[in-house]
Design a protein around this motif. Structure first.
Motif, PDB file in Angstrom:
ATOM      1  N   UNK A 144      61.662  50.205  46.939  1.00 57.84           N
ATOM      2  CA  UNK A 144      61.699  48.993  46.126  1.00 57.84           C
ATOM      3  C   UNK A 144      60.720  48.000  46.733  1.00 57.84           C
ATOM      4  N   UNK A 145      60.118  47.181  45.882  1.00 56.27           N
ATOM      5  CA  UNK A 145      59.199  46.141  46.345  1.00 56.27           C
ATOM      6  C   UNK A 145      59.600  44.812  45.729  1.00 56.27           C
ATOM      7  N   UNK A 146      59.570  43.764  46.566  1.00 57.17           N
ATOM      8  CA  UNK A 146      59.769  42.402  46.069  1.00 57.17           C
ATOM      9  C   UNK A 146      58.408  41.731  45.975  1.00 57.17           C
ATOM     10  N   UNK A 147      58.132  41.118  44.807  1.00 60.13           N
ATOM     11  CA  UNK A 147      56.817  40.560  44.519  1.00 60.13           C
ATOM     12  C   UNK A 147      56.871  39.046  44.368  1.00 60.13           C
ATOM     13  N   UNK A 148      55.895  38.384  44.930  1.00 60.12           N
ATOM     14  CA  UNK A 148      55.668  36.966  44.681  1.00 60.12           C
ATOM     15  C   UNK A 148      54.597  36.873  43.606  1.00 60.12           C
ATOM     16  N   UNK A 149      54.942  36.335  42.440  1.00 60.12           N
ATOM     17  CA  UNK A 149      53.995  36.312  41.335  1.00 60.12           C
ATOM     18  C   UNK A 149      52.903  35.276  41.534  1.00 60.12           C
ATOM     19  N   UNK A 150      53.149  34.303  42.404  1.00 58.58           N
ATOM     20  CA  UNK A 150      52.107  33.324  42.703  1.00 58.58           C
ATOM     21  C   UNK A 150      50.952  33.940  43.465  1.00 58.58           C
ATOM     22  N   UNK A 151      51.282  34.774  44.445  1.00 59.26           N
ATOM     23  CA  UNK A 151      50.243  35.429  45.248  1.00 59.26           C
ATOM     24  C   UNK A 151      49.898  36.821  44.736  1.00 59.26           C
ATOM     25  N   UNK A 152      50.749  37.359  43.848  1.00 62.17           N
ATOM     26  CA  UNK A 152      50.584  38.721  43.301  1.00 62.17           C
ATOM     27  C   UNK A 152      50.647  39.781  44.399  1.00 62.17           C
ATOM     28  N   UNK A 153      51.432  39.494  45.433  1.00 62.18           N
ATOM     29  CA  UNK A 153      51.557  40.413  46.552  1.00 62.18           C
ATOM     30  C   UNK A 153      53.019  40.748  46.815  1.00 62.18           C
ATOM     31  N   UNK A 154      53.237  41.943  47.362  1.00 64.08           N
ATOM     32  CA  UNK A 154      54.576  42.351  47.764  1.00 64.08           C
ATOM     33  C   UNK A 154      54.955  41.631  49.054  1.00 64.08           C
TER      34      UNK A 154
END
Length: 322
Positions: A144-154
């Motif tokens: 599973x990966x958690x993503x920050x949509x502001x940085x577009x990074x896991x």
């Protein structure tokens, strides 16, 4: 487009639920969808429904199922989709099997692609939002990966399942619950990524999981598995509370209320289950093929069922009191 009025059924159990089934069937040719319909989700205002298949995303008006638009997705195989809590984004998951798993996020209702997120080596099967700017993707690559949509990074990766992860949900407490093809249901600390507990009562792979909408200090999740059971859990205390065995394998589940759940099954039927007394209240014939996916409308009492033959069918449920 043509419409077919298919069937009407009524539940005789007094004081629980009467079910009026009004079906609008659309063939894959009329809908322009390539079978199967892998997921359906109602729009936040309840006026439309979005379906996904190898055609991409298709938006239909509800309840008359008139095609409003078709949206191309960056990858061929789409498995899941879900709206952000504020209703301004739609996240879809899928990818190329055994090669890449992708999450694509669209602005809603414009249906404009905002970003693609990819660090999985196999298809994404489930997505859960953590607020409006973070989400968690579950994949057949066992992670599973958690993503920050502001940085577009896991920002976090969760490892522990021994086979593909099929479902993920986020509790109000912030803990994360997952279920997978390794037959387990797992609870995680979302911030640290640490595994809190694992529950292993299923005897075959888990197909779907749904969080009960009722707010409680002891939240409940339901899981549907290839062992033909739906099991009800209190994940914060690590207990399976009860289970019901169906006549056919449930592929997807959706809560109708805090005590009723609908299951779409391999035999083409949708079953309404009393989650408290763990008995099947009604079996509703829907398709000749698999009833692949089910969604519950936010306020009008209807269900949308997607089929392996590319059809969508509407089922109306009428609550008569307890």
């Amino acid at each position: 487009m043509k419409k077919w009025i298919h069937d009407s059924l009524s539940l005789s159990t007094p004081g629980l639920l009467s079910i009026l089934v009004t079906s609008l069937l659309w063939t894959s040719t009329l809908c322009g969808q390539t079978p199967p319909v892998t997921a359906v989700v109602f729009t936040p205002d309840g006026k439309s429904i979005v379906s996904c298949s190898q055609t991409g995303l298709q938006v239909f008006s509800w309840p008359d199922l008139q095609l409003q638009k078709t949206v191309r997705v960056a990858y061929a195989n789409i498995h899941c989709m879900t709206f952000s809590p504020d209703g301004q984004r739609l996240a879809t998951g899928g990818g190329n099997p055994s090669e890449e798993g992708v999450v694509e996020v669209f602005a809603w209702p414009e249906c404009i692609s905002e970003m693609q997120l990819s660090n999985h080596s196999d298809s994404v099967t489930s997505i859960a939002w953590r607020g409006n700017n973070q989400l968690v993707s579950a994949s057949l690559d066992r992670s599973l990966s958690q993503w920050n949509l502001g940085t577009k990074k896991a920002v976090n990766t969760y490892l522990g399942h021994s086979r593909g992860v099929s479902s993920v949900c986020i509790l109000n407490s912030g803990e994360m619950v997952t279920a997978g093809h390794d037959q387990s249901v797992r609870v995680w600390h979302a911030e640290s990524g640490n595994l809190i507990r694992s529950m292993n009562q299923h005897s075959m792979p888990v197909n779907s999981m749904a969080l009960c909408p009722a707010s409680s200090d002891k939240p409940m999740v339901a899981t549907a598995a290839k062992d033909r059971t739906i099991r009800f859990w209190q994940p914060t205390i690590g207990r399976m509370m009860r289970y019901v065995r169906l006549e056919s394998e449930p592929l997807d589940i959706a809560w109708i209320s805090d005590s009723l759940i609908a299951a779409s099954c391999v035999d083409g039927q949708t079953r309404v289950v009393d989650a408290e007394n763990v008995n099947v209240l009604q079996s509703i014939p829907v398709f000749e093929g698999w009833a692949y996916t089910v969604a519950h409308h936010p306020n009008d009492g209807t269900l949308a069922i997607g089929g392996s033959d590319g059809q969508i069918q509407r089922v109306t449920l009428k609550q008569v009191g307890r």
